[in-house]
Scaffold this motif. Sequence first.
Motif, short mmCIF file in Angstrom:
data_model
loop_
_atom_site.label_atom_id
_atom_site.label_comp_id
_atom_site.label_asym_id
_atom_site.label_seq_id
_atom_site.Cartn_x
_atom_site.Cartn_y
_atom_site.Cartn_z
N ALA A 23 39.68 -8.21 43.53
CA ALA A 23 40.68 -8.69 44.50
C ALA A 23 41.93 -9.18 43.79
O ALA A 23 43.05 -8.87 44.21
N GLY A 24 41.75 -9.92 42.70
CA GLY A 24 42.91 -10.43 41.95
C GLY A 24 43.73 -9.31 41.35
O GLY A 24 44.97 -9.32 41.42
N SER A 25 43.06 -8.34 40.76
CA SER A 25 43.78 -7.21 40.18
C SER A 25 44.49 -6.40 41.25
O SER A 25 45.64 -5.97 41.07
N GLY A 26 43.81 -6.18 42.37
CA GLY A 26 44.44 -5.44 43.47
C GLY A 26 45.64 -6.18 44.04
O GLY A 26 46.69 -5.57 44.30
N ALA A 27 45.51 -7.48 44.19
CA ALA A 27 46.63 -8.27 44.71
C ALA A 27 47.81 -8.26 43.74
O ALA A 27 48.96 -8.13 44.16
N LEU A 28 47.54 -8.38 42.46
CA LEU A 28 48.61 -8.35 41.46
C LEU A 28 49.32 -7.00 41.46
O LEU A 28 50.55 -6.94 41.51
N ALA A 29 48.54 -5.93 41.42
CA ALA A 29 49.15 -4.60 41.42
C ALA A 29 49.94 -4.37 42.70
O ALA A 29 51.07 -3.86 42.66
N GLY A 30 49.37 -4.75 43.82
CA GLY A 30 50.07 -4.59 45.10
C GLY A 30 51.35 -5.40 45.15
O GLY A 30 52.39 -4.93 45.65
N SER A 31 51.33 -6.61 44.63
CA SER A 31 52.53 -7.46 44.62
C SER A 31 53.63 -6.86 43.75
O SER A 31 54.80 -6.91 44.11
N LEU A 32 53.24 -6.33 42.62
CA LEU A 32 54.23 -5.72 41.73
C LEU A 32 54.88 -4.50 42.37
O LEU A 32 56.07 -4.25 42.19
N LEU A 33 54.09 -3.76 43.13
CA LEU A 33 54.61 -2.54 43.75
C LEU A 33 55.29 -2.78 45.10
O LEU A 33 56.27 -2.10 45.41
N GLY A 34 54.80 -3.72 45.89
CA GLY A 34 55.31 -3.86 47.24
C GLY A 34 55.60 -5.27 47.70
O GLY A 34 55.63 -5.53 48.91
N GLY A 35 55.76 -6.21 46.78
CA GLY A 35 56.07 -7.57 47.18
C GLY A 35 54.90 -8.25 47.86
O GLY A 35 53.74 -7.93 47.60
N GLY B 254 46.99 -4.92 48.47
CA GLY B 254 46.28 -4.77 47.21
C GLY B 254 45.04 -5.66 47.13
O GLY B 254 44.00 -5.24 46.61
N GLY B 255 45.16 -6.88 47.65
CA GLY B 255 44.00 -7.78 47.66
C GLY B 255 42.87 -7.25 48.52
O GLY B 255 41.69 -7.33 48.15
N VAL B 256 43.23 -6.68 49.67
CA VAL B 256 42.21 -6.10 50.56
C VAL B 256 41.57 -4.89 49.89
O VAL B 256 40.34 -4.76 49.87
N VAL B 257 42.39 -4.02 49.32
CA VAL B 257 41.86 -2.83 48.65
C VAL B 257 40.98 -3.25 47.45
O VAL B 257 39.90 -2.71 47.25
N GLY B 258 41.45 -4.24 46.67
CA GLY B 258 40.66 -4.73 45.55
C GLY B 258 39.32 -5.30 45.99
O GLY B 258 38.30 -5.10 45.34
N SER B 259 39.31 -5.99 47.12
CA SER B 259 38.06 -6.54 47.64
C SER B 259 37.10 -5.43 48.06
O SER B 259 35.89 -5.52 47.83
N ILE B 260 37.63 -4.39 48.65
CA ILE B 260 36.79 -3.25 49.05
C ILE B 260 36.20 -2.57 47.82
O ILE B 260 35.02 -2.24 47.78
N ILE B 261 37.02 -2.39 46.80
CA ILE B 261 36.53 -1.78 45.56
C ILE B 261 35.46 -2.67 44.93
O ILE B 261 34.42 -2.19 44.48
N GLY B 262 35.70 -3.98 44.92
CA GLY B 262 34.71 -4.92 44.38
C GLY B 262 33.39 -4.83 45.11
O GLY B 262 32.32 -4.84 44.51
N TYR B 263 33.45 -4.70 46.41
CA TYR B 263 32.23 -4.57 47.22
C TYR B 263 31.51 -3.27 46.86
O TYR B 263 30.30 -3.26 46.67
N ALA B 264 32.27 -2.19 46.75
CA ALA B 264 31.67 -0.89 46.43
C ALA B 264 31.06 -0.88 45.03
O ALA B 264 30.08 -0.17 44.78
N ARG B 265 31.59 -1.65 44.12
CA ARG B 265 31.13 -1.66 42.73
C ARG B 265 30.07 -2.74 42.48
O ARG B 265 29.62 -2.91 41.36
#
Length: 150
Positions: A47-59, A66-77
């Motif tokens: 979630a942290g990595s997704g949020a950081l990447a998302g913030s850098l790309l889209g504010g 990015g945080g939501v996507v990161g959380s979904i990836i974390g759940y899947a992994r």
Amino acid sequence: MDNYDDYPAAEPIPEPQNFHSELMRFLIDHQGMQKTAKSALKQSLYAGSGALAGSLLGGATGGLIGGVVGSIIGYARADDYDGVVSQLSKLNSQQQRFLMMEVKDALMKAGANPAQLQSTAIFRDTILEYAKKDSVRNNIWKACISAASK
């Protein structure tokens, strides 16, 4: 008790495999341990990595997405983390002994006494009691990760 040769009991020395079996049962079944591992790994890293990447790309909006996507990836992994428990189940005798000394040390530092660590039944009750504390759960996981990486 860093050395089984110095074990202060008149009874036979318990085999580390017996304690290791109890620890494995605890790690697999205890909800608090599972929650600690999942929260730390899944939420913090993905979630942290997704949020950081998302913030850098889209504010700010990108950070949310990015945080939501990161959380979904974390759940899947999440199954990848179960690999640590599986790996601990396959430790050789020397690694099991190291792991159990580390776990017993964590319990002793939390206030357990040596008598609570001499039989598997009492050990099971002791680990359940002391693992209610976040710091003890974290120290047990650190010992497990350390043993798995040796």
